[in-house]
Scaffold this active site. Structure first.
Site, PDB file in Angstrom:
ATOM      1  N   LYS A   6      -2.393   6.551   1.490  1.00  0.00           N
ATOM      2  CA  LYS A   6      -2.238   6.934   2.898  1.00  0.00           C
ATOM      3  C   LYS A   6      -1.271   8.115   2.956  1.00  0.00           C
ATOM      4  CE  LYS A   6      -2.138   4.658   7.394  1.00  0.00           C
ATOM      5  NZ  LYS A   6      -3.450   5.091   7.895  1.00  0.00           N
ATOM      6  N   ARG A  11       0.841  -1.204   0.000  1.00  0.00           N
ATOM      7  CA  ARG A  11       0.000   0.000   0.000  1.00  0.00           C
ATOM      8  C   ARG A  11       0.876   1.255   0.000  1.00  0.00           C
ATOM      9  NH1 ARG A  11      -4.381   0.379   4.603  1.00  0.00           N
ATOM     10  NH2 ARG A  11      -2.554   0.854   5.869  1.00  0.00           N
ATOM     11  N   GLU A  71     -16.245   5.887   4.646  1.00  0.00           N
ATOM     12  CA  GLU A  71     -15.467   5.295   5.726  1.00  0.00           C
ATOM     13  C   GLU A  71     -15.407   6.214   6.927  1.00  0.00           C
ATOM     14  OE1 GLU A  71     -11.247   4.751   5.315  1.00  0.00           O
ATOM     15  OE2 GLU A  71     -11.092   6.279   3.780  1.00  0.00           O
TER      16      GLU A  71
END
Ligand SMILES: Cc1ncc(COP(=O)(O)O)c(C=O)c1O
Length: 347
Positions: A192, A90, A228
């Site tokens: 992220k 990620r 989310e």
């Protein structure tokens, strides 16, 4: 004392049974530098401060990516990392999005192990529920001023013992729909990157001030679907027993969420689906929760959106499926339940 003059905390000063989610200065962290087109590893350092040029791109243009994962102390004293290769992958994706050099998976995992080994005395004992949180990050540094990618980067990993992220643990807490967006539809929501979190500070504060654990973001186009939580993905268990979680290009692909999708299907025999969760159809759900490394699985009791307040299972009790998922997931992480192949990396 560390080189910066800040004093590292001593293990005997830590109350293992009452850990929150707070910064702690441990003795060692890992550092590597990207210069002249390659990684130069300096390894462990005691210096908790990072000194960088005032022209660093991370300071002005948010050229920063990070990760979060945990080391778990098992009953037999051994130490587990949970799917660190997924965090490496990620972070590589986040690097692509922000035009940063990738940290190879092997280097990422070896560095994690070095940090865990060096700070082993700070891993909470088995049975306390605590874990050693690991924070890898990568920043653009060097002398820059124009809006373009940096030539130099610092990659570092530090650690600290942590307990619950949301106050309740497995006790449900309440969430509120945000009027704000943390990320645009084709923006950086799936990466992220620090900027997403800067954008979430104000809506998060509004939610806390109104007495909620956090806010839930809705889809940035129409504000009709659940996206989310500010620091975790959302899942719901339908009344006919299906595990459902939102699919969207603007939510962070949670390692925990993908793990739960697998466990729900292969261990609990449930049907699973990644799809749309409309806020006007919440009656389809018997349970709901927030899932993530820090949040683990935090049951969502009530959810306020506009003038509505929807209670999923209960405001005080965790639902039976959420509890089963929690037991399976944490059992694997702490080494009490057999893990699917490749999920556990022993330190
Ligand atoms: C915005 C956001 N969504 C979801 C998650 C959960 O992701 P993971 O399960 O990989 O920790 C996190 C935390 O890492 C997060 O910050």
């Amino acid at each position: 004392m560390t080189m910066s003059g800040k004093k590292a905390v001593q293990p005997q000063e830590i109350d293992w049974n009452n850990l929150g989610f707070n910064y702690m200065n441990l003795p060692y962290r890992y550092r590597a530098y990207w210069r002249d087109g390659e990684w130069q590893e300096t390894g462990l350092t005691e210096d908790a401060n990072v000194t960088i040029s005032e022209g660093s791109t991370c300071l002005h243009y948010g050229q920063e990516v990070f990760e979060g994962l945990k080391a778990y102390r098992c009953k037999d004293g051994s130490i587990n990392l949970f799917r660190p290769d997924q965090n490496a992958a990620r972070m590589q994706k986040s690097c692509e999005r922000l035009m940063m050099p990738k940290v190879p998976t092997e280097m990422f995992v070896a560095a994690l192990k070095e940090v865990v080994h060096a700070n082993e005395a700070y891993i909470p004992p088995y049975g306390t529920g605590g874990t050693l949180y690991l924070r890898p990050y990568l920043i653009g540094v060097g002398d820059n001023i124009g809006v373009h990618p940096a030539q130099e980067y610092i990659f570092s990993i530090f650690a600290m013992p942590v307990g619950n992220y949301f106050k309740g643990g497995l006790t449900p807490t309440n969430f509120v729909a945000s009027e704000y967006d943390r990320a645009a539809h084709k923006g950086t929501g799936a990466s992220k990157v620090g900027g997403n979190y800067a954008a979430s500070l104000f809506p998060g504060q509004l939610a806390h001030d109104a007495g909620f654990s956090d806010c839930i973001y809705l889809d940035p186009i129409e504000h009709r679907k659940i996206e989310e939580v500010g620091s975790a993905n959302f899942f719901g268990i339908t009344k006919d027993g299906k595990f459902v979680t939102p699919k969207s290009p603007s939510i962070l692909p949670s390692v925990t969420k993908y793990s739960l999708l697998y466990l729900a299907e292969h261990r609990l025999g449930m049907q699973t689906e990644q799809g749309d969760i409309y806020i006007d159809q919440l009656d389809h759900f018997a349970e709901a929760g927030a899932c993530g490394t820090a949040a683990v699985i935090s049951p969502i009791g009530g959810f306020k959106y506009g003038d509505n307040f929807h209670v999923f299972y209960s405001e005080t009790e965790v639902g039976p499926v959420t509890r089963k998922l929690y037991d399976e997931l944490t059992g694997i992480q702490f080494g009490d339940v057999d893990a699917p192949a490749g999920w556990i990396e022993k330190v």
